[in-house]
Structures are given as structure tokens and as C-alpha cells.
Motif scaffolding. Structure first.
Motif, mmCIF file in Angstrom:
data_model
loop_
_atom_site.group_PDB
_atom_site.id
_atom_site.type_symbol
_atom_site.label_atom_id
_atom_site.label_comp_id
_atom_site.label_asym_id
_atom_site.label_seq_id
_atom_site.Cartn_x
_atom_site.Cartn_y
_atom_site.Cartn_z
ATOM 1 N N ASN A 33 30.438 115.695 -13.135
ATOM 2 C CA ASN A 33 29.854 115.834 -11.802
ATOM 3 C C ASN A 33 28.517 115.109 -11.736
ATOM 4 N N SER A 34 28.055 114.873 -10.522
ATOM 5 C CA SER A 34 26.750 114.224 -10.304
ATOM 6 C C SER A 34 26.631 112.951 -11.149
ATOM 7 N N SER A 55 32.288 112.722 -8.552
ATOM 8 C CA SER A 55 32.878 113.456 -9.680
ATOM 9 C C SER A 55 34.173 112.797 -10.128
ATOM 10 N N GLN A 90 35.179 117.376 -17.215
ATOM 11 C CA GLN A 90 34.793 117.375 -15.814
ATOM 12 C C GLN A 90 33.410 116.767 -15.711
ATOM 13 N N ARG A 149 37.433 113.812 -13.207
ATOM 14 C CA ARG A 149 37.908 114.647 -14.309
ATOM 15 C C ARG A 149 38.783 113.803 -15.215
ATOM 16 N N ARG A 202 25.861 118.611 -16.139
ATOM 17 C CA ARG A 202 26.683 117.772 -15.261
ATOM 18 C C ARG A 202 28.125 117.651 -15.755
#
Length: 122
Positions: A84-85, A17, A82, A19, A67
Motif C-alpha cells: 500500500n501507499s 496498491s 500486500q 498485491r 505500508r
């Protein structure tokens, strides 16, 4: 004029991840819808996500839906992405952009940042 500065990019392994942040200055941040775009080597810049001035309306590209999440904090003149994955195909330079109007998923934004590199290793 609105100045936009992205940060938070870097190198991450697949599945990880990050951000991203985009700090705005120059004019009233809450007057603008914000968007995130990305551009991979040899490809056109593509839409990732957008958010209205209030944060109540968001759009996300199908390739990242579920995601990636866009959000904003008007008190800090900042918009976030953000991620993720993460996948190797997410590797690109990520740009934030501002438009004086509703959020949009095309490149018709008024102001653009310089971009931040995101690299996802397999």
C-alpha cells in the motif's frame, strides 16, 4: 525442489496498491519460511519481508514497514505481499524465496522465484 512463481506485479501510480502472490509447488509448503526481496536497476537485491511457516512470526524491512504486509495461506501453498501507499522508490523486480528453517532477512534462502516487475509512477 520447490518451484516458486510470482504474480501480481504491474504499473501503478504513486499512492496506489498492489498485491503480489507467490505460488509454491514441489514440496510441502508449510515446511518452509518464506521471504520477499526486491532488486532495483543498478542496486543489490534487498530484503523486504519474511514469514514463518505458521505465519505467526513476520519481519518487515524498515523502508516498507507500515505500508507492506506479508501473509501466507498454507492451504493454497501461496504467500502474499500486500503493498500500500506505493512510492516511486518501490520500483523493482520482486522475488519470493523459500527456506527450510526460520525466516531470515538475508539472502540465505534455498529456493527463489523468477520475479515480477513492479513499477510505480510519480
Amino acid at each position: 525442489q520447490v518451484q516458486l512463481v510470482e504474480s501480481g506485479g504491474g504499473l501503478v501510480q504513486a499512492g496506489g496498491s498492489l498485491r503480489l502472490s507467490c505460488a509454491a509447488s514441489g514440496r510441502t509448503f508449510s515446511n518452509y519460511a518464506m521471504g520477499w526481496f526486491r532488486q532495483a536497476p543498478g542496486k543489490e537485491r534487498e530484503f523486504v519481508a519474511a514469514i514463518s511457516w505458521s505465519g505467526r512470526v513476520t519481519y518487515t524491512a524498515g523502508s516498507v514497514k507500515g505500508r507492506f504486509t506479508i501473509s501466507r495461506l498454507n492451504a493454497k501453498d501461496t504467500v502474499y505481499l500486500q503493498m500500500n501507499s506505493l512510492k516511486p522508490e518501490d520500483t523493482a523486480v520482486y522475488y519470493c524465496a523459500a527456506v527450510a528453517g526460520p525466516p531470515r532477512d538475508d539472502r540465505g534462502y534455498d529456493y527463489w522465484g523468477q520475479g515480477t516487475q513492479v513499477t510505480v509512477s510519480s
